[in-house]
Write a protein that holds these residues in place. Structure first.
Motif, PDB file in Angstrom:
ATOM      1  N   THR A 280       0.870  -1.105  -0.007  1.00 14.73           N
ATOM      2  CA  THR A 280      -0.034   0.064  -0.174  1.00 14.73           C
ATOM      3  C   THR A 280       1.003   1.302  -0.211  1.00 14.73           C
ATOM      4  OG1 THR A 280      -0.190  -0.093   2.361  1.00 14.73           O
ATOM      5  CG2 THR A 280      -1.982  -1.113   1.208  1.00 14.73           C
ATOM      6  N   LEU A 281       1.896   1.220   0.136  1.00 17.27           N
ATOM      7  CA  LEU A 281       3.216   2.245   0.177  1.00 17.27           C
ATOM      8  C   LEU A 281       3.511   2.456  -1.119  1.00 17.27           C
ATOM      9  CD1 LEU A 281       4.960   1.740   3.593  1.00 17.27           C
ATOM     10  CD2 LEU A 281       2.806   3.176   3.165  1.00 17.27           C
ATOM     11  N   GLY A 282       3.056   1.765  -1.995  1.00 21.09           N
ATOM     12  CA  GLY A 282       3.498   2.193  -3.744  1.00 21.09           C
ATOM     13  C   GLY A 282       5.101   1.670  -3.827  1.00 21.09           C
ATOM     14  N   ASP A 283       5.813   2.627  -4.209  1.00 20.44           N
ATOM     15  CA  ASP A 283       7.215   2.324  -4.359  1.00 20.44           C
ATOM     16  C   ASP A 283       8.126   2.705  -3.309  1.00 20.44           C
ATOM     17  OD1 ASP A 283       6.886   1.353  -7.024  1.00 20.44           O
ATOM     18  OD2 ASP A 283       6.946   3.329  -7.861  1.00 20.44           O
ATOM     19  N   ASN A 284       7.335   3.204  -2.053  1.00 23.59           N
ATOM     20  CA  ASN A 284       8.087   3.750  -1.058  1.00 23.59           C
ATOM     21  C   ASN A 284       8.270   2.797   0.295  1.00 23.59           C
ATOM     22  OD1 ASN A 284       8.146   6.219  -2.458  1.00 23.59           O
ATOM     23  ND2 ASN A 284       6.217   7.085  -1.492  1.00 23.59           N
ATOM     24  N   PRO A 285       7.890   1.411   0.208  1.00 21.18           N
ATOM     25  CA  PRO A 285       7.974   0.720   1.667  1.00 21.18           C
ATOM     26  C   PRO A 285       9.544   0.417   2.033  1.00 21.18           C
ATOM     27  CG  PRO A 285       7.339  -0.765  -0.261  1.00 21.18           C
ATOM     28  CD  PRO A 285       7.322   0.620  -0.883  1.00 21.18           C
ATOM     29  N   GLY A 286      10.557   0.568   1.099  1.00 20.35           N
ATOM     30  CA  GLY A 286      11.687   0.650   1.384  1.00 20.35           C
ATOM     31  C   GLY A 286      12.176   1.896   2.161  1.00 20.35           C
ATOM     32  N   THR A 287      12.092   3.246   1.562  1.00 20.12           N
ATOM     33  CA  THR A 287      12.274   4.284   2.210  1.00 20.12           C
ATOM     34  C   THR A 287      11.543   4.495   3.605  1.00 20.12           C
ATOM     35  OG1 THR A 287      12.457   5.375   0.020  1.00 20.12           O
ATOM     36  CG2 THR A 287      12.193   6.784   1.937  1.00 20.12           C
ATOM     37  N   ILE A 288      10.215   4.214   3.658  1.00 21.94           N
ATOM     38  CA  ILE A 288       9.461   4.463   4.903  1.00 21.94           C
ATOM     39  C   ILE A 288      10.008   3.689   5.895  1.00 21.94           C
ATOM     40  CG2 ILE A 288       7.053   4.186   5.863  1.00 21.94           C
ATOM     41  CD1 ILE A 288       6.100   5.755   3.370  1.00 21.94           C
ATOM     42  N   GLY A 289      10.261   2.479   5.456  1.00 16.05           N
ATOM     43  CA  GLY A 289      10.880   1.285   6.245  1.00 16.05           C
ATOM     44  C   GLY A 289      12.150   1.749   7.028  1.00 16.05           C
ATOM     45  N   CYS A 290      13.011   2.188   6.119  1.00 18.87           N
ATOM     46  CA  CYS A 290      14.178   2.603   6.629  1.00 18.87           C
ATOM     47  C   CYS A 290      14.333   3.693   7.532  1.00 18.87           C
ATOM     48  CB  CYS A 290      15.251   3.084   5.639  1.00 18.87           C
ATOM     49  SG  CYS A 290      15.819   1.683   4.672  1.00 18.87           S
ATOM     50  N   LEU A 291      13.113   4.729   7.290  1.00 22.25           N
ATOM     51  CA  LEU A 291      12.829   5.820   8.281  1.00 22.25           C
ATOM     52  C   LEU A 291      12.226   5.011   9.671  1.00 22.25           C
ATOM     53  CD1 LEU A 291      11.290   8.419   6.002  1.00 22.25           C
ATOM     54  CD2 LEU A 291      13.452   8.573   7.093  1.00 22.25           C
ATOM     55  N   ALA A 292      11.342   4.324   9.483  1.00 21.10           N
ATOM     56  CA  ALA A 292      10.882   3.663  10.809  1.00 21.10           C
ATOM     57  C   ALA A 292      11.856   3.007  11.601  1.00 21.10           C
ATOM     58  CB  ALA A 292       9.562   2.680  10.389  1.00 21.10           C
ATOM     59  N   LEU A 293      12.770   2.267  10.878  1.00 21.41           N
ATOM     60  CA  LEU A 293      14.113   1.541  11.582  1.00 21.41           C
ATOM     61  C   LEU A 293      15.019   2.523  12.223  1.00 21.41           C
ATOM     62  CD1 LEU A 293      14.619  -1.245   8.993  1.00 21.41           C
ATOM     63  CD2 LEU A 293      13.740  -1.561  11.041  1.00 21.41           C
ATOM     64  N   ALA A 294      15.134   3.552  11.821  1.00 24.73           N
ATOM     65  CA  ALA A 294      15.951   4.727  12.366  1.00 24.73           C
ATOM     66  C   ALA A 294      15.159   5.440  13.668  1.00 24.73           C
ATOM     67  CB  ALA A 294      16.301   5.757  11.184  1.00 24.73           C
ATOM     68  N   LYS A 295      14.160   5.418  13.168  1.00 26.58           N
ATOM     69  CA  LYS A 295      13.364   5.800  14.681  1.00 26.58           C
ATOM     70  C   LYS A 295      13.374   4.809  15.594  1.00 26.58           C
ATOM     71  CE  LYS A 295       8.666   7.578  15.769  1.00 26.58           C
ATOM     72  NZ  LYS A 295       7.211   7.997  15.100  1.00 26.58           N
ATOM     73  N   LYS A 296      13.077   3.454  15.365  1.00 22.51           N
ATOM     74  CA  LYS A 296      13.227   2.293  16.282  1.00 22.51           C
ATOM     75  C   LYS A 296      14.708   2.515  16.964  1.00 22.51           C
ATOM     76  CE  LYS A 296      12.697  -2.586  16.620  1.00 22.51           C
ATOM     77  NZ  LYS A 296      12.410  -3.835  15.879  1.00 22.51           N
ATOM     78  N   LYS A 297      15.755   2.608  16.133  1.00 18.34           N
ATOM     79  CA  LYS A 297      17.186   2.506  16.544  1.00 18.34           C
ATOM     80  C   LYS A 297      17.341   3.752  17.504  1.00 18.34           C
ATOM     81  CE  LYS A 297      21.449   1.264  16.390  1.00 18.34           C
ATOM     82  NZ  LYS A 297      22.086   0.175  16.684  1.00 18.34           N
ATOM     83  N   GLN A 298      16.859   4.943  17.202  1.00 16.64           N
ATOM     84  CA  GLN A 298      16.997   5.942  18.166  1.00 16.64           C
ATOM     85  C   GLN A 298      16.480   5.859  19.538  1.00 16.64           C
ATOM     86  OE1 GLN A 298      14.306   9.284  17.939  1.00 16.64           O
ATOM     87  NE2 GLN A 298      15.584  10.753  18.838  1.00 16.64           N
ATOM     88  N   THR A 299      15.147   5.103  19.396  1.00 22.03           N
ATOM     89  CA  THR A 299      14.487   4.591  20.909  1.00 22.03           C
ATOM     90  C   THR A 299      15.152   3.792  21.521  1.00 22.03           C
ATOM     91  OG1 THR A 299      12.373   4.761  19.481  1.00 22.03           O
ATOM     92  CG2 THR A 299      12.224   3.906  21.422  1.00 22.03           C
ATOM     93  N   LEU A 300      15.962   2.875  20.677  1.00 17.87           N
ATOM     94  CA  LEU A 300      16.610   1.569  21.463  1.00 17.87           C
ATOM     95  C   LEU A 300      17.979   2.351  22.234  1.00 17.87           C
ATOM     96  CD1 LEU A 300      16.362  -1.093  19.028  1.00 17.87           C
ATOM     97  CD2 LEU A 300      15.070  -0.812  21.215  1.00 17.87           C
ATOM     98  N   SER A 301      18.543   3.474  21.201  1.00 18.01           N
ATOM     99  CA  SER A 301      19.734   4.090  21.751  1.00 18.01           C
ATOM    100  C   SER A 301      19.481   4.895  22.912  1.00 18.01           C
ATOM    101  CB  SER A 301      20.442   4.815  20.597  1.00 18.01           C
ATOM    102  OG  SER A 301      20.386   3.994  19.409  1.00 18.01           O
ATOM    103  N   ASN A 302      18.279   5.259  23.148  1.00 17.34           N
ATOM    104  CA  ASN A 302      18.103   6.349  24.030  1.00 17.34           C
ATOM    105  C   ASN A 302      17.907   5.487  25.604  1.00 17.34           C
ATOM    106  OD1 ASN A 302      18.398   8.360  22.637  1.00 17.34           O
ATOM    107  ND2 ASN A 302      16.238   8.943  22.433  1.00 17.34           N
TER     108      ASN A 302
END
Lengths: 291, 291
Positions: B269-291
């Motif tokens: 449903t994210l068209g051609d963007n699942p990879g980009t949005i997935g990486c952004l979400a993983l970055a957000k997750k990483k930040q949460t884990l790092s804090n």
């Protein structure tokens, strides 16, 4: 007072009931036939009433409903065993015994036993196959069971037919899936001789090893588990595991680097007990979650 | 100041770099060619130095080393792209950019995008297949990536050859595995015509649908995911999905009760963007884990 955990392995022919301590040591164990719920359930209740368990792990033949938000959670669903169809095994036992029950498949329970205390102890993932009158598997990933809309049914995987194997397969749903070609009854139907009595050099073993190696190859590519444990009656044939390893290596053709083959494809280290120990460990987990 | 997250999709032909906000909205995106590390890496650094990201999600072509305790964690390993073989992509970027990086495969990243914000939002499991010049897949189970000794390599699954299909397959490791029979180059090699230019009634599509249905069937039985999402260039052929659904239903033969087919097998449903949005979400997750 020392805490006691209960184990119920609900199988197609028998229920194995056990009591264990917090070190997952088996203190009592009995076996009762799987007849009808009205005959079997009272015997289960009678057994557990003699003890004071704080939780029970229940590993059950399937298919079962594991979806917590389903109206039939805790039921055995469309099993060919008519008397047990749509039977609310968790509901009935929790009501009668008044203890929390962690419910999963029989193969998941065995997988959990090997994961917590056996061949996969200390790892974060593993798969446990049982190859007997049927073929089933359970899997752990990052400490959780692999499950989604339901539990895995790996025994019905598609395999590529070995050219020299003329047996058509006996799965009522898929004819020549893995179970239809490689489980105990399929082995026997090729020759009319039970697997246990068949010569170790019978070509049937080469076919069976090929199908199991294909399943293990697909499992490796889909789950990338740290270890695959092979249990059940058929795998007790000593000629099988070396043949499976050989064929698996050929199929993979060094495409991925996996752990050493002798560390990767192994027999259960809990012998015939992974199911019981798994259920006890699940009971212990359930108690922790409930507190 | 509003927090910014970085996305790096490292592909075989291009790197897509993006900046997103905490709502996973894409604010900037550029694409640079995948040449050699010494050419490509400085461009990545130049791009991110213009922003102030607090973490980066990196979805990378493989094979890659994801084992945290491995001496080569964060490396691209034995890729056919010689210049990138054994390249410490995470180490180099973390050192130069001084931000934490969550590292995974390109398909895992896309899977995570659809899991967090797309077709599988709100579920606890899903599988994302990409069918293009190669075939790969990522999977989520109970909120975690499916991985063990390494990441999945579902594209190389064994499939049963369709009798009418005379093409021998082109996988250099397994010849006629799923990817060897159903990825873009294999489609083109059968007829000499690129998939995009081939008629919708070419029998090749029936073969491809059959192989993909087999892979989805095996994936269903092994992972039991709540949803399977099909992405990549090949699946944009509109005739494919209905054929796959039909064949999948035949193969399963109602053996397990899965969600409605139109809810179960879906496009991103994210068209051609699942990879980009997935990486952004993983970055957000990483930040949460790092804090």
């Amino acid at each position: 007072m020392t805490e006691q955990y209960g184990s119920i392995e609900a199988g197609g022919t028998k229920f194995v009931l056990a009591i264990g301590n917090k070190n997952l040591e088996i203190m009592e164990r009995i076996s009762i036939p799987t007849s009808t719920p009205s005959e079997t359930i009272p015997k289960i209740i009678e057994f557990f009433k003699k003890f004071n368990v704080c939780a029970i792990g229940l590993g059950c033949f399937g298919p079962i409903d594991l979806k917590k938000d389903s109206p039939t959670y805790g039921y055995i669903t469309n099993t060919p065993k008519i008397d047990w169809q749509m039977f609310d095994i968790v509901g009935v036992l929790e009501k009668e015994l008044a203890v929390p029950i962690l419910f999963t498949t029989d193969v998941n329970a065995a997988c959990y036993g090997e994961y917590v205390a056996g061949a996969a102890k200390g790892l974060s993932s593993c798969v446990y196959y049982t190859i007997g009158t049927g073929i089933g598997a359970g899997a752990m990933n990052m400490g959780e069971f692999v499950e989604g809309f339901s539990h895995p049914e790996m025994g019905h995987m598609i395999v590529r037919k070995v050219e020299a194997d003329t047996y058509e397969g006996n799965c009522p749903f898929h004819r020549d899936c893995l179970e239809g070609l490689a489980a105990g009854p399929a082995i026997e139907k090729r020759t009319g001789i039970k697997g246990q009595e068949m010569g170790q050099d019978d070509p049937t073993w080469d076919f069976v090893a090929d199908y199991l190696a294909q399943a293990i190859y697909n499992t490796t590519l889909i789950l990338s588990p740290e270890k695959i444990i092979l249990g059940g009656g058929v795998i007790k044939q000593p000629q099988l595991l070396p043949k499976i390893k050989e064929k698996f290596k050929q199929l993979l053709n060094e495409y991925v680097s996996y752990p050493h083959i002798d560390e990767y494809l192994v027999l259960p280290t809990l012998g015939d007990n992974p199911g019981t120990i798994g259920c006890l460990a699940l009971a212990k987990k359930k108690q922790t979650l409930s507190n």
